[in-house]
Write a protein that holds these residues in place. Structure first.
Motif, PDB file in Angstrom:
ATOM      1  N   VAL A 113       1.217  -1.239  -0.211  1.00 46.98           N
ATOM      2  CA  VAL A 113       0.064   0.201   0.209  1.00 46.98           C
ATOM      3  C   VAL A 113       0.711   1.050  -0.195  1.00 46.98           C
ATOM      4  CG1 VAL A 113      -2.244   0.836   1.295  1.00 46.98           C
ATOM      5  CG2 VAL A 113      -1.919  -1.418   0.715  1.00 46.98           C
ATOM      6  N   GLY A 114       0.740   2.090  -1.019  1.00 47.56           N
ATOM      7  CA  GLY A 114       1.183   3.276  -1.246  1.00 47.56           C
ATOM      8  C   GLY A 114       2.550   3.133  -2.513  1.00 47.56           C
ATOM      9  N   ALA A 115       2.731   3.932  -3.600  1.00 45.93           N
ATOM     10  CA  ALA A 115       3.315   3.925  -4.446  1.00 45.93           C
ATOM     11  C   ALA A 115       4.381   4.732  -4.125  1.00 45.93           C
ATOM     12  CB  ALA A 115       2.414   4.128  -5.575  1.00 45.93           C
ATOM     13  N   GLY A 116       5.167   5.455  -3.181  1.00 46.60           N
ATOM     14  CA  GLY A 116       5.806   6.248  -2.877  1.00 46.60           C
ATOM     15  C   GLY A 116       7.266   5.300  -3.674  1.00 46.60           C
ATOM     16  N   PRO A 117       8.724   5.776  -3.305  1.00 48.62           N
ATOM     17  CA  PRO A 117      10.248   5.440  -3.262  1.00 48.62           C
ATOM     18  C   PRO A 117       9.884   4.191  -2.682  1.00 48.62           C
ATOM     19  CG  PRO A 117       9.973   7.101  -1.859  1.00 48.62           C
ATOM     20  CD  PRO A 117       8.641   6.974  -2.485  1.00 48.62           C
ATOM     21  N   THR A 118       9.613   3.983  -1.441  1.00 46.83           N
ATOM     22  CA  THR A 118       9.951   2.168  -1.079  1.00 46.83           C
ATOM     23  C   THR A 118       9.016   1.752  -1.199  1.00 46.83           C
ATOM     24  OG1 THR A 118       9.265   3.818   1.154  1.00 46.83           O
ATOM     25  CG2 THR A 118       9.971   1.424   1.413  1.00 46.83           C
ATOM     26  N   GLY A 119       7.547   1.987  -2.077  1.00 46.94           N
ATOM     27  CA  GLY A 119       6.211   0.619  -1.941  1.00 46.94           C
ATOM     28  C   GLY A 119       6.645   0.570  -3.593  1.00 46.94           C
ATOM     29  N   ALA A 120       7.706   1.553  -4.493  1.00 42.58           N
ATOM     30  CA  ALA A 120       7.325   0.966  -6.078  1.00 42.58           C
ATOM     31  C   ALA A 120       9.052   0.362  -5.990  1.00 42.58           C
ATOM     32  CB  ALA A 120       6.885   2.470  -6.750  1.00 42.58           C
ATOM     33  N   CYS A 121       9.617   0.830  -5.552  1.00 40.50           N
ATOM     34  CA  CYS A 121      10.780  -0.213  -5.644  1.00 40.50           C
ATOM     35  C   CYS A 121      10.905  -1.614  -4.884  1.00 40.50           C
ATOM     36  CB  CYS A 121      11.909   0.751  -4.823  1.00 40.50           C
ATOM     37  SG  CYS A 121      14.321  -0.474  -4.442  1.00 40.50           S
ATOM     38  N   LEU A 122      10.052  -2.014  -3.895  1.00 39.42           N
ATOM     39  CA  LEU A 122      10.112  -3.296  -3.595  1.00 39.42           C
ATOM     40  C   LEU A 122       9.403  -4.045  -4.221  1.00 39.42           C
ATOM     41  CD1 LEU A 122      10.213  -4.634  -0.689  1.00 39.42           C
ATOM     42  CD2 LEU A 122       8.905  -4.621   0.688  1.00 39.42           C
ATOM     43  N   ALA A 123       8.128  -2.994  -5.082  1.00 35.82           N
ATOM     44  CA  ALA A 123       7.127  -3.744  -6.170  1.00 35.82           C
ATOM     45  C   ALA A 123       8.315  -4.180  -7.030  1.00 35.82           C
ATOM     46  CB  ALA A 123       6.457  -2.578  -6.430  1.00 35.82           C
ATOM     47  N   LEU A 124       9.031  -3.537  -7.803  1.00 41.65           N
ATOM     48  CA  LEU A 124      10.095  -3.920  -8.794  1.00 41.65           C
ATOM     49  C   LEU A 124      10.675  -5.083  -8.110  1.00 41.65           C
ATOM     50  CD1 LEU A 124      11.313  -3.414 -11.382  1.00 41.65           C
ATOM     51  CD2 LEU A 124      12.754  -2.091 -10.710  1.00 41.65           C
ATOM     52  N   MET A 125      11.253  -4.974  -7.144  1.00 40.05           N
ATOM     53  CA  MET A 125      12.194  -6.505  -6.699  1.00 40.05           C
ATOM     54  C   MET A 125      11.383  -7.039  -6.504  1.00 40.05           C
ATOM     55  SD  MET A 125      15.211  -4.370  -6.274  1.00 40.05           S
ATOM     56  CE  MET A 125      16.181  -5.972  -6.153  1.00 40.05           C
ATOM     57  N   LEU A 126       9.850  -6.924  -5.971  1.00 40.07           N
ATOM     58  CA  LEU A 126       9.890  -8.721  -5.227  1.00 40.07           C
ATOM     59  C   LEU A 126       9.479  -9.597  -7.087  1.00 40.07           C
ATOM     60  CD1 LEU A 126       7.676  -8.098  -2.632  1.00 40.07           C
ATOM     61  CD2 LEU A 126      10.034  -9.192  -2.492  1.00 40.07           C
ATOM     62  N   CYS A 127       8.002  -8.799  -7.866  1.00 42.18           N
ATOM     63  CA  CYS A 127       8.360  -8.256  -9.265  1.00 42.18           C
ATOM     64  C   CYS A 127       9.376  -9.439  -9.696  1.00 42.18           C
ATOM     65  CB  CYS A 127       7.407  -7.885 -10.022  1.00 42.18           C
ATOM     66  SG  CYS A 127       6.224  -7.284  -9.075  1.00 42.18           S
ATOM     67  N   ARG A 128      10.406  -9.300  -9.749  1.00 40.65           N
ATOM     68  CA  ARG A 128      12.013  -9.388 -10.393  1.00 40.65           C
ATOM     69  C   ARG A 128      11.721 -10.879 -10.323  1.00 40.65           C
ATOM     70  NH1 ARG A 128      16.895  -5.294 -10.899  1.00 40.65           N
ATOM     71  NH2 ARG A 128      16.053  -4.246 -12.555  1.00 40.65           N
ATOM     72  N   GLN A 129      11.253 -11.674  -9.003  1.00 37.30           N
ATOM     73  CA  GLN A 129      12.056 -12.832  -8.464  1.00 37.30           C
ATOM     74  C   GLN A 129      10.868 -13.592  -8.532  1.00 37.30           C
ATOM     75  OE1 GLN A 129      14.962 -13.619  -7.834  1.00 37.30           O
ATOM     76  NE2 GLN A 129      15.481 -11.591  -8.337  1.00 37.30           N
ATOM     77  N   GLY A 130       9.227 -13.241  -9.328  1.00 34.94           N
ATOM     78  CA  GLY A 130       8.359 -14.058  -9.650  1.00 34.94           C
ATOM     79  C   GLY A 130       7.426 -13.452  -8.464  1.00 34.94           C
ATOM     80  N   ILE A 131       7.181 -13.055  -7.863  1.00 36.60           N
ATOM     81  CA  ILE A 131       6.578 -12.872  -7.045  1.00 36.60           C
ATOM     82  C   ILE A 131       5.405 -11.720  -6.591  1.00 36.60           C
ATOM     83  CG2 ILE A 131       6.177 -12.075  -3.975  1.00 36.60           C
ATOM     84  CD1 ILE A 131       8.649 -12.725  -3.832  1.00 36.60           C
ATOM     85  N   PRO A 132       4.201 -12.373  -7.047  1.00 29.09           N
ATOM     86  CA  PRO A 132       3.097 -11.366  -7.572  1.00 29.09           C
ATOM     87  C   PRO A 132       2.747 -10.113  -6.559  1.00 29.09           C
ATOM     88  CG  PRO A 132       2.243 -13.381  -7.449  1.00 29.09           C
ATOM     89  CD  PRO A 132       3.159 -13.834  -6.360  1.00 29.09           C
TER      90      PRO A 132
END
Length: 413
Positions: A18-37
């Motif tokens: 919840v929250g697409a600031g720098p923390t949320g966007a960056c963590l989302a990218l790192m998890l998505c790269r590893q195949g985590i929805p």
């Protein structure tokens, strides 16, 4: 409890952020790269925010580099800061050039935070593992029969199930409140009035982040990565926002400036936008997690604006969190709650130390503002004492630039 949440025979390894600031966007990218929805919830991701920090310190640049994201800066507006300048009673006390410290030290770099976030979201979307849920917010936490958090309810009444909910929803975090986690910390010493002014080429700032202190007040100004002048006027948290005309503000700013900068400001008769108040909140959540929930960024530790630590700590939070969460979510031998505890244990010491350094920096500024005789003595003696003060100041800035080492000796982040 292993990495995923078991529902029947299905293991749920998805994450809600919840929250697409720098923390949320960056963590989302790192998890998505590893195949985590990842479901990334943002009430309005395209709504411009007036206080997005631009300054990437070497600590933030290092985190981007470690995550393989440094190239995201290349296509977006950015510029290296040329240096730092301090002015007392309209007389320059000292200036120091970037980068601070011996080469190959990195320079502080100003970037468009919104475009950096957009770049992260584009890369995350390209993995096929990101679901961006815009124009909705989290209204409630969902719990399993054992009172473990296992999702959220959205403002439209729909539910999102997840192995983990990550609150990156800012200093007023709604999820932190719903989880009944209190925010601990002292009162801020400052609030800011934030101004913008068109800043044509040839301005006398010359790429310097300039701080001015005098009888009339304390302010800092710099040319942003997109070319506008950003100006922060320091006021007391208990002080009402002053009501002044555009020209009155410009005259007040000029009264603190050396002659060449005062003359230039005096010529900016139009374009100064009405100020917006930044109510500064500083502290840390009493705990950063509950089973099934993790707080990161300003939700866990709202930072002072002093030396632009917000975005840098946000990126480091995301990097450390990804290191712990990926194996916990994907592996059968890792425990998710242990990973959450480990994230807090790794990040809290650095945040505590940097918040203390920020408070000390703010205290020194307020001291100079209130001590007219000290300002006068320093400004008169600037040619003699200024260079030594500048060297001392540069040394004192290193933790706020480079970050703090983890107990094992590695740099945090």
């Amino acid at each position: 409890m292993t990495g995923g949440v078991v529902t029947g025979s299905v293991v749920n390894r998805s994450v809600v952020i919840v929250g697409a600031g720098p923390t949320g966007a960056c963590l989302a990218l790192m998890l998505c790269r590893q195949g985590i929805p990842v479901s990334l919830v943002e009430s309005n991701p395209k709504q411009g925010r007036p206080f997005r920090g631009e300054a990437l310190m070497p600590s933030g640049l290092g985190a981007l580099d470690q995550m393989g994201l440094l190239s995201l800066i290349d296509p977006i507006p950015h510029r290296e800061l040329k240096g730092w300048r301090f002015v007392l009673n309209r007389r320059e006390l000292f200036r120091v050039s970037e980068p601070l410290g011996p080469l190959p030290a990195q320079s502080c770099t100003l970037v468009s935070q919104e475009q950096l976030i957009d770049g992260m979201l584009e890369q995350a979307a390209s993995t096929g593992n990101l679901g961006l849920i815009a124009n909705r917010s989290a209204s409630a936490l969902k719990f399993d029969p054992e009172r473990r958090i296992n999702g959220i309810r959205l403002s439209d009444g729909s539910d999102l199930a997840a192995a983990l909910v990550v609150a990156c929803d800012g200093r007023q975090s709604r999820l932190r409140q719903l989880a009944q986690i209190s925010l601990e910390g002292g009162d801020s010493q400052i609030d800011l009035l934030w101004f913008q002014l068109p800043c044509p080429e040839g301005n006398p700032l010359e790429g310097q982040f300039t701080t001015l202190v005098g009888e009339a007040g304390l302010m800092s100004l710099f040319e942003s990565c997109t070319g506008s002048l950003q100006l922060g006027w320091v006021i007391s948290p208990t002080e009402a926002s002053p009501q002044r005309s555009q020209q009155q503000w410009l005259d007040l700013f000029a009264s603190l400036c050396p002659p060449e900068l005062a003359q230039w400001l005096g010529q900016q008769s139009s374009g100064l936008k009405r100020p917006r108040r930044l109510s500064v909140q500083v502290g840390q959540a009493e705990r950063w997690w509950r089973p099934g929930l993790l707080l990161l960024g300003d939700a866990a530790h709202p930072m002072s604006p002093v030396r632009a630590q917000g975005i840098n700590m946000a990126l480091k939070d995301a990097w450390i969190a990804s290191q712990e969460l990926v194996p916990a979510l994907l592996g059968a031998e890792h425990h998710l709650d242990q990973a959450l505890a480990c994230i807090e244990a790794r990040r809290r010491p650095e945040i505590s130390k940097l918040q203390a350094l920020q408070a000390e920096e703010a205290r020194r500024g307020k001291l100079l503002q209130g001590q007219g005789l000290l300002r006068c003595a320093l400004s008169i003696g600037a040619p003699l004492v200024g260079p030594a003060i500048g060297r001392y100041w540069s040394q004192q800035q290193q933790p706020l630039r480079q970050g703090i080492s983890e107990p094992n000796g590695a740099m945090m982040g």
